[in-house]
Design a protein around this motif. Structure first.
Motif, PDB file in Angstrom:
ATOM      1  N   LEU A 175      -3.404  -1.714 -15.140  1.00  0.00           N
ATOM      2  CA  LEU A 175      -3.682  -2.394 -13.943  1.00  0.00           C
ATOM      3  C   LEU A 175      -2.104  -2.943 -13.457  1.00  0.00           C
ATOM      4  O   LEU A 175      -1.659  -3.740 -14.108  1.00  0.00           O
ATOM      5  N   MET A 176      -1.859  -2.560 -12.205  1.00  0.00           N
ATOM      6  CA  MET A 176      -0.486  -3.064 -11.574  1.00  0.00           C
ATOM      7  C   MET A 176      -0.995  -4.265 -10.761  1.00  0.00           C
ATOM      8  O   MET A 176      -1.806  -3.814  -9.701  1.00  0.00           O
ATOM      9  N   THR A 177      -0.395  -4.969 -10.664  1.00  0.00           N
ATOM     10  CA  THR A 177      -0.094  -6.091  -9.876  1.00  0.00           C
ATOM     11  C   THR A 177       1.253  -6.068  -9.017  1.00  0.00           C
ATOM     12  O   THR A 177       2.183  -6.128  -9.545  1.00  0.00           O
ATOM     13  N   ALA A 235       0.813  -1.104  -0.019  1.00  0.00           N
ATOM     14  CA  ALA A 235       0.059   0.110  -0.005  1.00  0.00           C
ATOM     15  C   ALA A 235       0.748   1.238   0.058  1.00  0.00           C
ATOM     16  O   ALA A 235       0.462   2.102  -0.718  1.00  0.00           O
ATOM     17  N   SER A 236       1.941   1.277   0.673  1.00  0.00           N
ATOM     18  CA  SER A 236       2.769   2.320   1.004  1.00  0.00           C
ATOM     19  C   SER A 236       3.547   2.734  -0.533  1.00  0.00           C
ATOM     20  O   SER A 236       3.787   3.766  -1.255  1.00  0.00           O
ATOM     21  N   ARG A 292      -3.598  -5.266  -6.228  1.00  0.00           N
ATOM     22  CA  ARG A 292      -3.869  -4.932  -7.796  1.00  0.00           C
ATOM     23  C   ARG A 292      -4.606  -3.861  -7.642  1.00  0.00           C
ATOM     24  O   ARG A 292      -5.558  -3.618  -6.873  1.00  0.00           O
ATOM     25  N   GLN A 293      -4.283  -3.008  -8.350  1.00  0.00           N
ATOM     26  CA  GLN A 293      -4.662  -1.382  -8.438  1.00  0.00           C
ATOM     27  C   GLN A 293      -4.271  -0.882  -9.611  1.00  0.00           C
ATOM     28  O   GLN A 293      -3.551  -0.966 -10.515  1.00  0.00           O
ATOM     29  N   LEU A 294      -5.507  -0.105 -10.271  1.00  0.00           N
ATOM     30  CA  LEU A 294      -5.433   0.816 -11.257  1.00  0.00           C
ATOM     31  C   LEU A 294      -4.245   2.321 -11.095  1.00  0.00           C
ATOM     32  O   LEU A 294      -4.550   2.613  -9.847  1.00  0.00           O
ATOM     33  N   VAL A 295      -3.321   2.444 -11.801  1.00  0.00           N
ATOM     34  CA  VAL A 295      -2.302   3.280 -11.824  1.00  0.00           C
ATOM     35  C   VAL A 295      -2.300   4.353 -12.938  1.00  0.00           C
ATOM     36  O   VAL A 295      -2.281   3.565 -13.815  1.00  0.00           O
ATOM     37  N   LEU A 339       3.515   5.787  -5.977  1.00  0.00           N
ATOM     38  CA  LEU A 339       3.341   5.715  -7.185  1.00  0.00           C
ATOM     39  C   LEU A 339       2.273   6.766  -7.446  1.00  0.00           C
ATOM     40  O   LEU A 339       2.220   7.622  -8.495  1.00  0.00           O
ATOM     41  N   ASP A 340       1.158   6.748  -6.892  1.00  0.00           N
ATOM     42  CA  ASP A 340       0.014   7.718  -7.021  1.00  0.00           C
ATOM     43  C   ASP A 340       0.492   9.096  -6.570  1.00  0.00           C
ATOM     44  O   ASP A 340      -0.037  10.095  -7.484  1.00  0.00           O
ATOM     45  N   ALA A 341       1.529   9.177  -5.762  1.00  0.00           N
ATOM     46  CA  ALA A 341       1.890  10.852  -5.481  1.00  0.00           C
ATOM     47  C   ALA A 341       2.742  11.264  -6.537  1.00  0.00           C
ATOM     48  O   ALA A 341       3.539  12.230  -6.478  1.00  0.00           O
ATOM     49  N   GLY A 342       3.462  10.133  -7.476  1.00  0.00           N
ATOM     50  CA  GLY A 342       4.556  10.598  -8.293  1.00  0.00           C
ATOM     51  C   GLY A 342       5.932  10.602  -7.736  1.00  0.00           C
ATOM     52  O   GLY A 342       6.659  11.242  -8.532  1.00  0.00           O
ATOM     53  N   LEU A 343       6.042  10.101  -6.724  1.00  0.00           N
ATOM     54  CA  LEU A 343       7.332  10.024  -5.903  1.00  0.00           C
ATOM     55  C   LEU A 343       8.497   9.106  -6.428  1.00  0.00           C
ATOM     56  O   LEU A 343       9.600   9.312  -6.551  1.00  0.00           O
TER      57      LEU A 343
END
Length: 146
Positions: A104-106, A51-52, A123-126, A57-61
Motif C-alpha cells: 500500500l503506497m501513500t 496519478a502520473s 493511496r494505492q495498492l502497487v 510505477l504500474d507500467a514498470g518504468l
C-alpha cells in the motif's frame, strides 16, 4: 426650510452606505472565489502528478526506490512538472499488505516554498516488480509496430 429636505438627504446617505456595503461584500466574495479556484487548480495539478507517478510505477518504468529522493521522476530527461511556476516534491511511504508482492503506497505531492502550499495524497495498492520495463526484452511480434 422644509424638513423634508433633511430627511431626503438622510435617506440618500443611508442608501449610499447600503450600496457601498453590498459592493464591498460582493468584491470580497469574488476575491475569495478566485483564491479558492486557484487553490483547487493547484491541488488538481498535484493530484495529476501523483496519478502520473503511480501510472509509471504500474507500467514498470520506475520503481518505488526511485521515489525515495523526494524528486519527481523524469520523462525524456525532463521532470514531470516541467514549466511549473512552483516546484513540486513528493513523499512516499509504503506499508505491507496481506498479499505477497503488493504494498500500500501513500504518495503525497506538495508544493515547495509557497505562502499557502497545497498538497494531494494518493493511496494505492502497487505491485512490486523485480525489474524495470526497460530491462525486459521486446517481443519479436512487436517489432516494426508503431
Amino acid at each position: 426650510m422644509n424638513p423634508r429636505r433633511g430627511a431626503l438627504l438622510l435617506e440618500v446617505l443611508v442608501s449610499l452606505a447600503i450600496v457601498v456595503g453590498v459592493s464591498a461584500f460582493a468584491l470580497k466574495a469574488v476575491g475569495d472565489s478566485e483564491q479558492a479556484i486557484d487553490r483547487a487548480d493547484r491541488r488538481r495539478r498535484c493530484m495529476d502528478i501523483a496519478a502520473s507517478v503511480t501510472a509509471m510505477l504500474d507500467a514498470g518504468l520506475i520503481g518505488i526506490g526511485d521515489l525515495r529522493g523526494r524528486l519527481l521522476p523524469e520523462v525524456d530527461g525532463l521532470p514531470i512538472d516541467d514549466g511549473a511556476a512552483v516546484p513540486l516534491e513528493l513523499e512516499v511511504t509504503t506499508a505491507r499488505t496481506q498479499w505477497g508482492g503488493v504494498v500500500l503506497m501513500t504518495l503525497v505531492v506538495s508544493e515547495q516554498g509557497d505562502d499557502e502550499p497545497v498538497q494531494a495524497t494518493l493511496r494505492q495498492l502497487v505491485l512490486l516488480r523485480e525489474r524495470r520495463a526497460e530491462e525486459l526484452q521486446e517481443d519479436d511480434l512487436l517489432e516494426g509496430l508503431e
